[in-house]
Design an enzyme around this catalytic site. Sequence first.
Site, PDB file in Angstrom:
ATOM      1  N   TYR A 190     -18.111  15.314 -15.512  1.00 22.56           N
ATOM      2  CA  TYR A 190     -18.526  13.932 -15.307  1.00 22.56           C
ATOM      3  C   TYR A 190     -19.455  13.867 -14.082  1.00 22.56           C
ATOM      4  O   TYR A 190     -19.147  14.429 -13.030  1.00 22.56           O
ATOM      5  CB  TYR A 190     -17.288  13.055 -15.104  1.00 22.56           C
ATOM      6  CG  TYR A 190     -17.624  11.673 -14.614  1.00 22.56           C
ATOM      7  CD1 TYR A 190     -18.484  10.861 -15.350  1.00 22.56           C
ATOM      8  CD2 TYR A 190     -17.109  11.175 -13.426  1.00 22.56           C
ATOM      9  CE1 TYR A 190     -18.818   9.594 -14.907  1.00 22.56           C
ATOM     10  CE2 TYR A 190     -17.434   9.914 -12.979  1.00 22.56           C
ATOM     11  CZ  TYR A 190     -18.293   9.129 -13.721  1.00 22.56           C
ATOM     12  OH  TYR A 190     -18.632   7.883 -13.275  1.00 22.56           O
ATOM     13  N   ASP A 250      -9.244  18.573 -14.855  1.00 21.68           N
ATOM     14  CA  ASP A 250      -9.443  17.173 -15.222  1.00 21.68           C
ATOM     15  C   ASP A 250      -9.129  17.079 -16.707  1.00 21.68           C
ATOM     16  O   ASP A 250      -9.866  17.598 -17.553  1.00 21.68           O
ATOM     17  CB  ASP A 250     -10.890  16.764 -14.916  1.00 21.68           C
ATOM     18  CG  ASP A 250     -11.153  15.287 -15.209  1.00 21.68           C
ATOM     19  OD1 ASP A 250     -10.494  14.742 -16.125  1.00 21.68           O
ATOM     20  OD2 ASP A 250     -12.020  14.692 -14.547  1.00 21.68           O
ATOM     21  N   LYS A 256      -9.636   5.791 -19.063  1.00 20.93           N
ATOM     22  CA  LYS A 256     -10.047   6.233 -20.393  1.00 20.93           C
ATOM     23  C   LYS A 256      -8.864   6.155 -21.379  1.00 20.93           C
ATOM     24  O   LYS A 256      -8.393   5.087 -21.651  1.00 20.93           O
ATOM     25  CB  LYS A 256     -10.653   7.636 -20.285  1.00 20.93           C
ATOM     26  CG  LYS A 256     -11.726   7.750 -19.175  1.00 20.93           C
ATOM     27  CD  LYS A 256     -12.875   6.819 -19.420  1.00 20.93           C
ATOM     28  CE  LYS A 256     -14.056   6.949 -18.475  1.00 20.93           C
ATOM     29  NZ  LYS A 256     -13.837   6.983 -17.055  1.00 20.93           N
ATOM     30  N   ARG A 272       0.835  -1.217   0.000  1.00 15.77           N
ATOM     31  CA  ARG A 272       0.000   0.000   0.000  1.00 15.77           C
ATOM     32  C   ARG A 272       0.860   1.255   0.000  1.00 15.77           C
ATOM     33  O   ARG A 272       0.525   2.250  -0.635  1.00 15.77           O
ATOM     34  CB  ARG A 272      -0.967  -0.024   1.193  1.00 15.77           C
ATOM     35  CG  ARG A 272      -1.773   1.264   1.348  1.00 15.77           C
ATOM     36  CD  ARG A 272      -3.016   1.109   2.223  1.00 15.77           C
ATOM     37  NE  ARG A 272      -2.844   0.240   3.365  1.00 15.77           N
ATOM     38  CZ  ARG A 272      -2.162   0.545   4.469  1.00 15.77           C
ATOM     39  NH1 ARG A 272      -1.579   1.717   4.588  1.00 15.77           N
ATOM     40  NH2 ARG A 272      -2.034  -0.327   5.448  1.00 15.77           N
TER      41      ARG A 272
HETATM   42  N1  PLP Z   1     -13.257  12.402 -14.945  1.00 15.52           N
HETATM   43  C1  PLP Z   1     -13.880  12.216 -16.125  1.00 15.52           C
HETATM   44  C2  PLP Z   1     -13.839  13.318 -17.157  1.00 15.52           C
HETATM   45  C3  PLP Z   1     -14.561  11.035 -16.388  1.00 15.52           C
HETATM   46  O1  PLP Z   1     -15.188  10.885 -17.569  1.00 15.52           O
HETATM   47  C4  PLP Z   1     -14.594  10.021 -15.385  1.00 15.52           C
HETATM   48  C5  PLP Z   1     -15.314   8.764 -15.615  1.00 15.52           C
HETATM   49  O2  PLP Z   1     -16.058   8.607 -16.560  1.00 15.52           O
HETATM   50  C6  PLP Z   1     -13.951  10.255 -14.171  1.00 15.52           C
HETATM   51  C7  PLP Z   1     -13.274  11.455 -13.989  1.00 15.52           C
HETATM   52  C8  PLP Z   1     -13.969   9.231 -13.068  1.00 15.52           C
HETATM   53  O3  PLP Z   1     -13.054   8.209 -13.345  1.00 15.52           O
HETATM   54  P1  PLP Z   1     -13.236   6.679 -12.913  1.00 15.52           P
HETATM   55  O4  PLP Z   1     -14.465   6.160 -13.595  1.00 15.52           O
HETATM   56  O5  PLP Z   1     -11.959   6.056 -13.376  1.00 15.52           O
HETATM   57  O6  PLP Z   1     -13.370   6.668 -11.432  1.00 15.52           O
END
Ligand code: PLP
Length: 388
Positions: free
Chosen positions: A109, A182, A207, A56
Amino acid sequence: MSQSSSATPRGFDTRAVHAGQEFDPTTGAVIPPVHFSTTYAQDGIGGLHAGYEYGRSGNPTRTALEEQLAAIEGGAHGLSFASGLAAEDALLRAVLTPGDEVLLSNDVYGGTYRLLARVLAPWGVGLRIVDMSDLSAVAAALEERPARIVWVETPSNPLLRITDIAGLARLGHQAGALVVVDNTFASPALQNPLALGADVVVHSTTKYLGGHSDVVGGALVTNDDALAEQAKFLQFAAGAVSGPLDAWLTTRGIKTLGVRMQRHSENAQAIAEFLSGHDRVARVHYPGLTSHPGHDLAAAQMSRFGGIVSVELADGATARRFAESTRLFQLAESLGGVESLMNYPDAMTHASVRGTELAVPEELARLSVGIESVDDLITDLDEALAGL
Ligand code: PLP
């Protein structure tokens, strides 16, 4: 890569392939192995061999990924987590204390909004929403009241809105806020928010970085030593780390990120242009179209326009039927893999923002354009539209 380093700054693709990927010194294996061990032998109490103690707190495969993440975003520190939301959660809890407020952009998101509104708000964290494609709205919001964090997605999910990162960073810093971008949609192959003034970059590595829809993960990258230390402490103390195989798969995905993003972007541009000219389509959201309100800004701060295209149909029922009728574009959550995916945000990725300020249009379908032969993708969309 040999273990000698060059003084010349390396290009993106070279960093993506080589950073953190030195050959294994014990066997000469060119590809660093996956280290599954959860624990590490000590030569006497506290006598660690290479700084590793317990899985961890640290793992060599995770270290390799974290070095690669830092290198591709041009940051000093990379941290890898079990998911994008785990990375977001660690960052938010590293920075915020009860009474602090987050200024969030109005297209993100759904899970990011859910984390802030339903997990952190009950712990006393405030949340305000503003359209960050409009910097005057951001300036007004910060003038009204400062925020501890300013958080944006650009391009945003799912409306592909574009925010001026350098302008946002200036405004945020004037107000004493930490500016978080992000960068999941663009990926570091197309856009580097730290170079534009952001303090922290967040990724769902699930992604484009993973790139093959076979590993869930998340990342933080920053140049801020103190913040990295705090986030690393939370990574260790709360434990949302990526497992060794997940880290290794993400590392492998990143090596081809540059070439994949090039093809994703080319295919998405062709598809956006095809859809724009189609009489069953009401509106196309893609920053590569000159008609997109953020086109010039995107052209200035991104090297290409990415692989996501959102499209509005006549109404919600038609959009649902369209989303359910493609064959190559698979109806599924997520995005950023080599295969094309179709999403109906209102009932899928963004169901958690229904009825809120972030609700997405019912007539919207979101396409994650893969790297397949573009003619086949266009034929698939054309047939689905013809059948509506
Ligand atoms: N940020 C964006 C732009 C996303 O599209 C997503 C998920 O679809 C996330 C964060 C969250 O990521 P995760 O699904 O890997 O937890």
